[in-house]
Design an enzyme around this catalytic site. Structure first.
Site, short mmCIF file in Angstrom:
data_model
loop_
_atom_site.label_atom_id
_atom_site.label_comp_id
_atom_site.label_asym_id
_atom_site.label_seq_id
_atom_site.Cartn_x
_atom_site.Cartn_y
_atom_site.Cartn_z
N ARG A 182 0.79 -1.22 0.00
CA ARG A 182 0.00 0.00 0.00
C ARG A 182 0.83 1.28 0.00
O ARG A 182 0.36 2.34 0.39
CB ARG A 182 -1.00 0.01 1.17
CG ARG A 182 -2.02 -1.13 1.09
CD ARG A 182 -3.09 -0.99 2.16
NE ARG A 182 -4.08 -2.03 2.02
CZ ARG A 182 -4.02 -3.24 2.59
NH1 ARG A 182 -2.99 -3.53 3.37
NH2 ARG A 182 -4.97 -4.13 2.40
N LYS A 200 2.69 10.85 -11.55
CA LYS A 200 1.76 10.03 -12.31
C LYS A 200 2.45 8.72 -12.68
O LYS A 200 3.50 8.72 -13.34
CB LYS A 200 1.30 10.76 -13.58
CG LYS A 200 0.32 11.88 -13.30
CD LYS A 200 0.00 12.69 -14.53
CE LYS A 200 -0.81 11.94 -15.54
NZ LYS A 200 -1.26 12.82 -16.65
N GLU A 248 8.14 16.57 -26.10
CA GLU A 248 7.59 17.04 -24.83
C GLU A 248 8.15 18.42 -24.46
O GLU A 248 7.46 19.24 -23.86
CB GLU A 248 7.89 16.04 -23.71
CG GLU A 248 7.14 14.71 -23.83
CD GLU A 248 5.67 14.81 -23.45
OE1 GLU A 248 5.18 15.91 -23.13
OE2 GLU A 248 4.99 13.75 -23.48
N LYS A 301 6.56 22.28 -15.00
CA LYS A 301 5.75 21.19 -14.48
C LYS A 301 5.62 21.26 -12.96
O LYS A 301 4.54 21.00 -12.41
CB LYS A 301 6.33 19.83 -14.89
CG LYS A 301 5.40 18.68 -14.51
CD LYS A 301 5.64 17.44 -15.33
CE LYS A 301 4.52 16.43 -15.08
NZ LYS A 301 4.73 15.17 -15.84
N GLU A 337 -4.56 16.36 -11.24
CA GLU A 337 -5.08 16.63 -12.57
C GLU A 337 -6.59 16.82 -12.59
O GLU A 337 -7.32 16.24 -13.38
CB GLU A 337 -4.68 15.50 -13.54
CG GLU A 337 -4.73 15.91 -14.99
CD GLU A 337 -4.16 14.85 -15.92
OE1 GLU A 337 -4.93 14.29 -16.71
OE2 GLU A 337 -2.94 14.60 -15.86
N ARG A 351 -3.57 21.02 -14.59
CA ARG A 351 -2.55 20.03 -14.95
C ARG A 351 -2.91 19.29 -16.25
O ARG A 351 -2.02 18.81 -16.95
CB ARG A 351 -2.33 19.03 -13.81
CG ARG A 351 -1.21 18.05 -14.10
CD ARG A 351 -0.82 17.22 -12.89
NE ARG A 351 0.21 16.26 -13.24
CZ ARG A 351 0.82 15.45 -12.38
NH1 ARG A 351 0.51 15.50 -11.09
NH2 ARG A 351 1.74 14.60 -12.79
N ASN A 360 -1.30 17.62 -21.13
CA ASN A 360 -1.62 16.53 -22.05
C ASN A 360 -1.92 17.04 -23.46
O ASN A 360 -2.55 16.33 -24.25
CB ASN A 360 -2.82 15.74 -21.53
CG ASN A 360 -2.48 14.98 -20.26
OD1 ASN A 360 -1.44 14.34 -20.17
ND2 ASN A 360 -3.35 15.06 -19.27
N HIS A 373 -1.89 14.73 -26.46
CA HIS A 373 -1.86 13.35 -25.96
C HIS A 373 -3.11 12.55 -26.31
O HIS A 373 -3.02 11.34 -26.51
CB HIS A 373 -1.64 13.36 -24.44
CG HIS A 373 -0.22 13.66 -24.05
ND1 HIS A 373 0.43 14.82 -24.44
CD2 HIS A 373 0.68 12.95 -23.31
CE1 HIS A 373 1.67 14.80 -23.95
NE2 HIS A 373 1.84 13.70 -23.27
N HIS A 380 -2.27 9.30 -28.07
CA HIS A 380 -2.57 7.98 -27.48
C HIS A 380 -3.37 7.11 -28.44
O HIS A 380 -3.26 5.89 -28.42
CB HIS A 380 -3.31 8.16 -26.16
CG HIS A 380 -2.45 8.68 -25.05
ND1 HIS A 380 -2.97 9.07 -23.83
CD2 HIS A 380 -1.11 8.87 -24.97
CE1 HIS A 380 -1.98 9.49 -23.05
NE2 HIS A 380 -0.85 9.37 -23.72
N HIS A 392 6.49 7.30 -27.85
CA HIS A 392 5.50 8.21 -27.26
C HIS A 392 5.66 9.62 -27.81
O HIS A 392 4.67 10.25 -28.22
CB HIS A 392 5.66 8.20 -25.73
CG HIS A 392 4.76 9.18 -25.03
ND1 HIS A 392 3.40 9.03 -24.98
CD2 HIS A 392 5.04 10.32 -24.35
CE1 HIS A 392 2.86 10.03 -24.30
NE2 HIS A 392 3.84 10.83 -23.92
#
Length: 377
Positions: A129, A151, A193, A235, A245, A249, A253, A256, A260, A273
């Site tokens: 955990r 993330k 990026e 960032k 997010e 935030r 993306n 993206h 994606h 990517h």
């Protein structure tokens, strides 16, 4: 420890804890500089280094051996590639942790690019955990983006990064020297990026990039270090405002949602990517133009800077309905509506669903058949 040729320290402020991003350029990979810089952030006496088959022969020994003088160290070497960013690889990390009888005092160290960082962070978030972890990103893409902000996650066959958790590292060590061994294609993927930050946040940074991209492609580590510092600061500022997010935030993306779709449709790893994000940013810019926010000159400028970085500006042919279906799995979908990050102007982005869906269809349809004129992979 060697003297750094380039050095900068930033701090990321989060709800759980604050942590440093150390950006440096050491003079010798063979030194114990990596180990000495991360050792103060290791809790307990147990360490698991997670890396891949490409990175391990280059950097693992230099990190592992000095740490073994202070800690009990185990290693998990995974296959290299986006296609291995899955539950099977996470289970391999768990297997090493369990076999070593490691407990909540363990520190996981991610030594590699974004795939290794995302998976190591997710394993750290979920093992018992939640345990401590450290990021040592070795690609430009991971240094400027994925290693910062917490993330973590893995891919699902139907969608990228759909399974994961927010879990902040104790520190990030970005050593510019690791970029000396980065293949040119991976360097360009990282530049996607970097360019993204300019497009969404800082038009002046875009001017700086247009001037300095040739030096970055030539591996001028001082220039690369300056770019990494700027991107990490952008960032860090956004993460401090919106760690999970729920608002601003999401602007990170940009490109993206389109990108994606490419990665999922083409099979993870076939497009890097950053390559997919580059083509996705062009599509997002084209939609921004159709809405009336960007000019044709703006879109041409986006294409030029991406081309200068040796990045693709045309996606592979994907049927419109297939693309829309894949977009439906995007994490930014809300109440059944696709939300996209678009550009109000170069340097200013917005998250919106306030656009004519037919305009989105038009952009997707433009690239639904093979392109013959523009730069493709």
């Amino acid at each position: 420890m060697t003297s750094p040729l380039f050095h900068a320290d930033l701090t990321v402020h989060t709800q759980s804890h604050n942590y440093p991003i150390v950006i440096t350029e050491n003079t010798a990979i063979e030194s114990n500089s990596m180990a000495s810089q991360v050792a103060p952030y290791i809790t307990g006496q147990q360490v698991l280094i997670v890396t891949n088959e490409t990175i391990a022969p280059i950097y693992l020994k230099a990190l592992q051996q000095p740490l073994e003088a202070q800690f009990t160290v185990q290693v998990c070497v995974l296959p290299d590639g986006e296609q291995y960013k899955n539950q099977s690889s996470i289970n391999q990390i768990y297997d090493v942790l369990m076999a070593a009888h490691f407990n909540r005092d363990v520190t996981l160290i991610a030594l590699g690019g974004g795939v290794i960082g995302d998976m190591t962070g997710f394993a750290a978030a979920s093992f018992m955990r939640g345990v401590n972890f450290i990021q040592i990103p070795t690609t430009l893409l991971s240094q400027v983006d994925s290693s910062v902000g917490g993330k973590t996650g893995i891919n699902h066959p139907q969608g990228k990064n759909m399974i994961g958790a927010f879990w902040q590292p104790q520190m990030v060590l970005a050593d510019m020297s690791t970029l000396k061994t980065l293949p040119a294609r991976e360097l360009s993927a990282g530049l996607a990026e970097v360019i993204k930050y300019a497009l969404i946040m800082d038009a002046e940074f875009m001017l700086w990039l247009e001037h300095n991209l040739p030096a970055m492609l030539a591996l001028d580590l001082a220039i690369l270090g300056e770019a990494v510092k700027r991107c990490c600061q952008y960032k860090a500022d956004i993460v401090a405002q919106d760690e999970r997010e729920s608002g601003v935030r999401a602007l990170l993306n940009f490109g993206h949602t389109f990108g994606h779709v490419i990665e999922t449709h083409e099979g993870y790893g076939n497009w890097l990517h950053g390559e997919a994000i580059a083509a996705g940013m062009v599509q997002a810019a084209e939609l921004s133009q159709k809405i009336g926010w960007l000019t044709s000159d703006d879109v041409a400028r986006v294409k030029r800077i991406l081309s200068l970085a040796n990045l693709p500006i045309t996606p592979p042919p994907i049927e419109v309905q297939t693309a829309l279906d894949l977009m439906g799995h995007d994490k930014k979908v809300k109440h059944g509506q696709i939300r996209l990050i678009l550009l109000k102007s170069l340097g200013e982005a917005v998250l919106t669903n306030d656009f004519d869906p037919h305009l989105l269809t038009d952009v997707l349809a433009k690239h639904a058949t093979p392109a013959i004129k523009e730069h493709t992979l």
